[in-house]
Design an enzyme around this catalytic site. Structure first.
Site, short mmCIF file in Angstrom:
data_model
loop_
_atom_site.label_atom_id
_atom_site.label_comp_id
_atom_site.label_asym_id
_atom_site.label_seq_id
_atom_site.Cartn_x
_atom_site.Cartn_y
_atom_site.Cartn_z
N LYS A 128 0.93 -1.62 0.12
CA LYS A 128 0.05 -0.08 0.26
C LYS A 128 0.71 1.38 -0.26
O LYS A 128 0.54 2.14 -0.66
CB LYS A 128 -0.85 -0.18 1.21
CG LYS A 128 -2.10 0.95 1.25
CD LYS A 128 -2.15 2.05 2.10
CE LYS A 128 -2.86 3.07 2.27
NZ LYS A 128 -2.49 4.61 2.84
N ASP A 139 -6.49 1.29 0.80
CA ASP A 139 -5.94 0.79 1.62
C ASP A 139 -7.75 0.50 2.50
O ASP A 139 -8.20 0.26 1.48
CB ASP A 139 -6.16 1.74 2.42
CG ASP A 139 -7.11 3.23 2.25
OD1 ASP A 139 -8.34 2.87 1.70
OD2 ASP A 139 -6.45 4.42 1.80
#
Length: 350
Positions: free
Chosen positions: A232, A251
């Site tokens: 991420k 996310d």
DNA sequence: ATAGACCCTCGCAA
DNA sequence: ATTGCGAGGGTCT
């Protein structure tokens, strides 16, 4: 020139409102250091880009700005902002392309003008390392304190001091984990220190610039070698620090949105590396090369929805159950080598 | 492949 | 008014 005279003098760049929503662009969590302040009964934005301190506002189809730091070449300031906001990109036509996706058209119509910032690579990298398992207000505080401690003083507006983001040379061998912990970094203190050292070893900002030239997948794999950088954070860095517009950071919020609005992953599976990868591929399939920017728009639109929802006193009791009434699990046919977590290479030992 | 721990701050219940 | 509890733009082991 007196301070008062400075105040009145705005430089400007023509930008129609469809092209830019300054408020949402600067406050939706791409960058963490822009602050909105009152100045003569109007709201302006103050913040830094590189070594320059800017004051910004969006008025009369113009991006208006003042530079609060001494500047040798005014055209350079303008170019700094053009680059930072990517003003060379025709955003309405991008929205038009993305709107071939029905969900995007519905959700994004309320949020025009979300621009993807092109941020200084090192700042993006360290800020997003700080973002892990964290919320925006705390991330902002951490980055702010990092700049106060290690950055250069650029100026004062009202009662507020502004500092540049520290360069890699001002950090290497200087940042101490204990200091970062004092600044509130928690366990991320070690990530930041070790990543700083490693980036330094690899050539500092020059190395980061090289990653910009590399294909997205390669850049991402390189970044994931750094401590504190998983898929991420690597994607955030690729998208906002390196200009790889196809990078799609996923996310928890995006993951919920994807489960609700797109058929990826299936209802019950969690965001495993394989699923993470599938989400990105799905977005690139739907939105093409600029999938990451489209993601940023959807993300911001979702944030707006939630904010407006809570403001009108709407229940958020559905927090737990939101988006969990999924259609049946739909698995994308998936070739193993096209979609897998690149983090196989041994993490370097420090 | 999956679960826990991890710093710290804030909002929201008891 | 205090205290407790969980979650928050994940990563590592």
């Amino acid at each position: 020139m007196t301070r008062e005279a400075m105040k009145k003098q705005w430089e400007s760049i023509p930008v129609v409102s469809k092209e830019m929503n300054m408020e949402l662009t600067l406050s939706s969590g791409q960058a963490f250091r822009w602050v909105q302040l009152e100045e003569e009964e109007e709201k302006v934005w103050a913040g830094t880009v590189g070594e320059k301190l800017f004051i910004l506002r969006h008025h009369d189809d113009e991006l208006q700005y003042r530079v609060a730091t001494p500047t040798s070449d005014p055209s350079e300031d303008r170019q700094t902002l053009v680059d930072y906001f990517r003003l060379d990109v025709d955003l309405p036509s991008l929205y038009q392309q993305w709107s071939r996706d029905d969900n995007f058209r519905k959700k994004a119509s309320c949020c025009q003008g979300i621009r993807l910032l092109q941020q200084p690579p090192l700042e993006a990298l360290l800020a997003f390392i700080c973002s892990s398992n964290n919320h925006i207000s705390r991330i902002s505080a951490m980055v702010l304190r990092l700049c106060e401690r290690y950055g250069r003083f650029l100026g004062r507006i009202g009662d507020r001091d502004f500092h540049s983001f520290p360069t890699i040379t001002s950090l290497v061998g200087v940042v101490k984990e204990a200091v970062l912990r004092d600044l509130g970094f928690g366990y991320r203190a070690r990530y930041v220190r070790e990543s700083v050292e490693e980036v330094g070893r690899r050539g500092g900002e020059t190395w980061l610039e090289l990653l910009r030239q590399q294909p997205y997948e390669d850049a991402k794999a390189e970044l994931q070698q750094l401590p504190g950088v998983g898929s991420k954070v690597a994607d955030c860095m690729c998208l906002m620090g390196l200009g790889h517009l196809g990078a799609v950071p996923v996310d928890v919020h995006m993951w919920r949105l994807v489960q609700r609005d797109y058929r990826v992953g299936g209802g019950s599976s969690s965001l495993t590396p394989a699923v993470y990868c599938r989400v990105g591929d799905k977005f690139r399939e739907v939105f093409g090369e600029t999938a990451g920017w489209a993601q940023a728009v959807l993300f911001t639109a979702e944030l707006q929805m939630q904010k407006l929802g809570t403001q009108t006193g709407e229940r958020r009791a559905d927090k737990k159950t939101a988006g969990h009434k999924m259609p049946r699990k739909v698995r994308m046919p998936l070739s193993q080598d096209e979609c897998q977590d690149k983090r196989k290479t041994k993490r370097l030992k420090l």
